[in-house]
Design a protein around this motif. Structure first.
Motif, PDB file in Angstrom:
ATOM      1  N   MET A  92       5.876  21.281 -53.227  1.00  0.00           N
ATOM      2  CA  MET A  92       6.925  20.734 -52.362  1.00  0.00           C
ATOM      3  C   MET A  92       8.257  20.690 -53.094  1.00  0.00           C
ATOM      4  N   LEU A  94       9.201  22.773 -55.343  1.00  0.00           N
ATOM      5  CA  LEU A  94       9.717  24.134 -55.505  1.00  0.00           C
ATOM      6  C   LEU A  94      10.111  24.764 -54.170  1.00  0.00           C
ATOM      7  N   PHE A 168      -2.555  27.834 -60.055  1.00  0.00           N
ATOM      8  CA  PHE A 168      -3.084  28.619 -58.933  1.00  0.00           C
ATOM      9  C   PHE A 168      -3.008  27.830 -57.628  1.00  0.00           C
ATOM     10  N   LEU A 171       0.392  27.703 -56.161  1.00  0.00           N
ATOM     11  CA  LEU A 171       0.778  28.925 -55.469  1.00  0.00           C
ATOM     12  C   LEU A 171       0.215  28.951 -54.048  1.00  0.00           C
ATOM     13  N   ILE A 172      -1.015  28.476 -53.884  1.00  0.00           N
ATOM     14  CA  ILE A 172      -1.612  28.444 -52.548  1.00  0.00           C
ATOM     15  C   ILE A 172      -0.837  27.472 -51.654  1.00  0.00           C
ATOM     16  N   SER A 175       2.499  28.997 -50.690  1.00  0.00           N
ATOM     17  CA  SER A 175       2.457  29.988 -49.609  1.00  0.00           C
ATOM     18  C   SER A 175       2.184  29.291 -48.279  1.00  0.00           C
ATOM     19  N   PHE A 210      -4.739  25.240 -46.020  1.00  0.00           N
ATOM     20  CA  PHE A 210      -4.549  25.520 -47.453  1.00  0.00           C
ATOM     21  C   PHE A 210      -5.153  24.399 -48.300  1.00  0.00           C
TER      22      PHE A 210
END
Lengths: 291, 278
Positions: A92, A94, A168, A171-172, A175, A210
């Motif tokens: 959040m 980023l 990791f 990143l999920i 996205s 997610f």
């Protein structure tokens, strides 16, 4: 005519069958062998006999195994919660029009590409040599010694595991957050929804799928924790940080407990399947409710 | 007014994130580099930049772990696993995902492979090691082969998700032109898989380069060991010579870090694509 169309060309069978056979031989067959041996008393060499459920019954009264499962669950629970919390917060953070966005993202993703083992060794040094002087200076007793040699060793392993796994999962989540239409936030702004209520009512429901992925992947991975423990504590002090995977490795290969640890492995498999299916079921149901 | 405040919060946010990035992620890396470059006598103030840079640490570590050999082993495993994974797993996924609706066989295959994702390596490793020594695949060629086969569940899942989005009318048109399934795959489908090939190449690369458990149980001969495994094997010999140990760690990390430095956008993009498909 229609029937002919639906026939599958033999070429497709040739595409699948060789690899499927290899997979069966090298993956499924060892799995079935493991299940079979779990009902025997094989040491890994020499004679053996079928002993029925004896290994499984013995497992539940074996303090080492009970302790390893207890620790593994405990560890996986904390790691899953912390990784998801921090990776969501980071994602959040980023996911805004900030400067240096792609540089920061690249830095936060860096731990993913580094080998678990070496990261474990580097942090082992930090815990042994850098942290104790700082702990002494601050007057914190538990930090004044090498944490990996104390009852708090698991916190050291936890820290490193979380440090690496955030990448990791972040990143999920990132996205996921990028799929949210910016107009939605502006509409929410107009309705006066900000902060927590905006997160609860808009952001979270939209990234729920997610969240499901991350929870399932985290629990599954952390129940199999191996590398970090081998790098940092070797399962110690004593057996305090021995996970199930570490125990299977140590006793199965070096403790002449092939069949016994096979039963242990089968139990781990059953637990992972049960938890994963349960999670998928519960979380997807909740997703449906949120949608 | 609101706009101004928003700008302010964004600035604070950038600052907080930057501090975290430097303090939590870059600091351990800095430490690794500094220690790798120092002399043992310069370790009193661990964090300071080395007074004299001691390249000898790298030369010593290079000889001790036999870096060229370990690097070559790791490199060969990674490259061949990557190439064969892409060539074989994509074709399996193609055949399965195009025929799942038409034939029960392919549907069963799909679920067979997907359900194998739930089997942790620790569960199969005891019998696998016995099997590997019987088949004599407890070496770098064998482990490469195992990576290609063991990646199949995950990759079938990722590839089929992607292949579904490629219209079947392409296959049908090629069939009418007289192409057989092999030709359709190599000439029509495979070129369209490039983005997913990239994603799977990245995942395979990271997995095989950094893996520890599989080399640990399968590669017992010193000449067959990988970079990661050799760091573990040499722990005892590094003992408290941290400068030597960290030089060795750094050399094991360096290839993948260089790869990341130059391909960072591509790597993150590829992994995101895979993550979303999951």
């Amino acid at each position: 005519m229609k029937k002919k169309n639906r026939r599958v060309a033999s070429a497709f069978y040739f595409m699948v069958i060789p690899m499927a056979l290899l997979f069966f031989t090298l993956h499924t067959l060892p799995f079935l062998q493991g299940v079979f041996y779990s009902f025997t008393n094989w040491k890994g060499y020499g004679k053996w006999a079928v002993v029925g459920l004896r290994n499984y019954i013995h497992i539940f009264s074996d303090p080492d195994i009970v302790q390893a499962y207890g620790f593994t669950f405990y560890f996986a629970l904390f790691a899953t919660i912390l990784v998801n919390l921090f990776s969501l917060l980071l994602a959040m953070g980023l996911n805004a029009r900030i400067k240096l966005k792609s540089t920061l993202r690249a830095i936060f993703f860096l731990p993913y590409i580094l080998g678990n083992l070496i990261v474990g060794f580097v942090f082992k040094f930090i815990f042994a040599n850098l942290l104790p002087p700082i702990g002494k200076a601050l007057g914190i007793a538990s930090l004044s010694v090498n944490i990996l040699g104390t009852d708090n060793a698991w916190l050291g392993v936890l820290f490193v595991t979380v440090w690496q796994s955030i990448a990791f999962n972040m990143l999920i989540y990132l996205s996921g957050l990028q799929t949210i239409d910016h107009d939605l936030y502006e509409a929410a702004d107009l309705d006066g929804a900000t902060g927590w209520s905006r997160f609860k009512n808009i952001t979270f429901p939209l990234i729920a799928p997610f969240f499901t992925i991350n929870m399932v992947l985290c629990v599954k991975n952390f129940l199999m924790t191996f590398d970090q423990v081998m790098a940092m504590t070797g399962g110690g002090p004593g057996t305090a940080t021995t996970t199930v995977s570490v125990l299977i490795y140590k006793r199965g290969f070096h403790g002449a407990q092939f069949a016994y640890q096979s039963a242990d492995a089968v139990l781990l498999f059953l637990i992972i399947v049960a938890i994963s299916l349960f999670q998928l079921f519960v979380l997807e149901k909740r997703e449906a409710k949120l949608a | 007014m609101i706009r101004h405040r928003r700008k302010e919060t964004l600035r604070v946010r950038t600052l907080v994130l930057s501090v975290l990035a430097v303090g939590l992620i870059l600091f351990p890396l800095y430490l690794t580099i500094v220690i790798a470059l120092k002399e043992p006598s310069d370790m009193v103030q661990v964090l300071s930049w080395p007074k004299n840079i001691r390249w000898q640490n790298f030369a010593d570590a290079w000889n001790m772990v036999q870096y060229p050999q370990k690097f070559t082993n790791t490199f060969l495993i990674t490259i061949f696993a990557l190439i064969f994974t892409i060539l074989t797993n994509s074709i399996v996924a193609y055949a399965i995902s195009r025929n799942r609706k038409k034939s029960r066989f392919f549907n069963v295959m799909y679920y067979y492979l997907i359900s194998a994702m739930f089997i942790p390596f620790a569960v199969i490793m005891l019998p696998l090691v016995k099997l590997a020594s019987i088949l004599q695949i407890d070496n770098i060629a064998g482990i490469t082969f195992l990576y290609v086969v063991f990646g199949l569940p995950m990759n079938t899942f990722l590839y089929s998700g992607y292949i579904k989005s490629i219209p079947e009318s392409l296959d049908e048109a090629a069939t009418i032109d007289g192409a057989n399934p092999w030709q359709i795959f190599t000439k029509v489908i495979f070129p369209l898989l490039t983005p997913m090939n990239a994603t799977i190449a990245i995942f395979t690369f990271m997995w095989t380069w950094n893996d520890f458990l599989m080399p640990l149980v399968l590669l017992s001969k010193p000449t067959q060991q990988t970079l990661q495994l050799s760091q573990y094997v040499f722990q005892g010999q590094f003992s408290t010579d941290y400068n030597l140990a960290f030089a060795s760690y750094l050399m094991a990390l360096l290839p993948i870090m260089l790869f990341y430095l130059f391909g960072q956008k591509w790597i993150i993009g590829g992994i995101t694509k895979g993550a979303v498909k999951q």
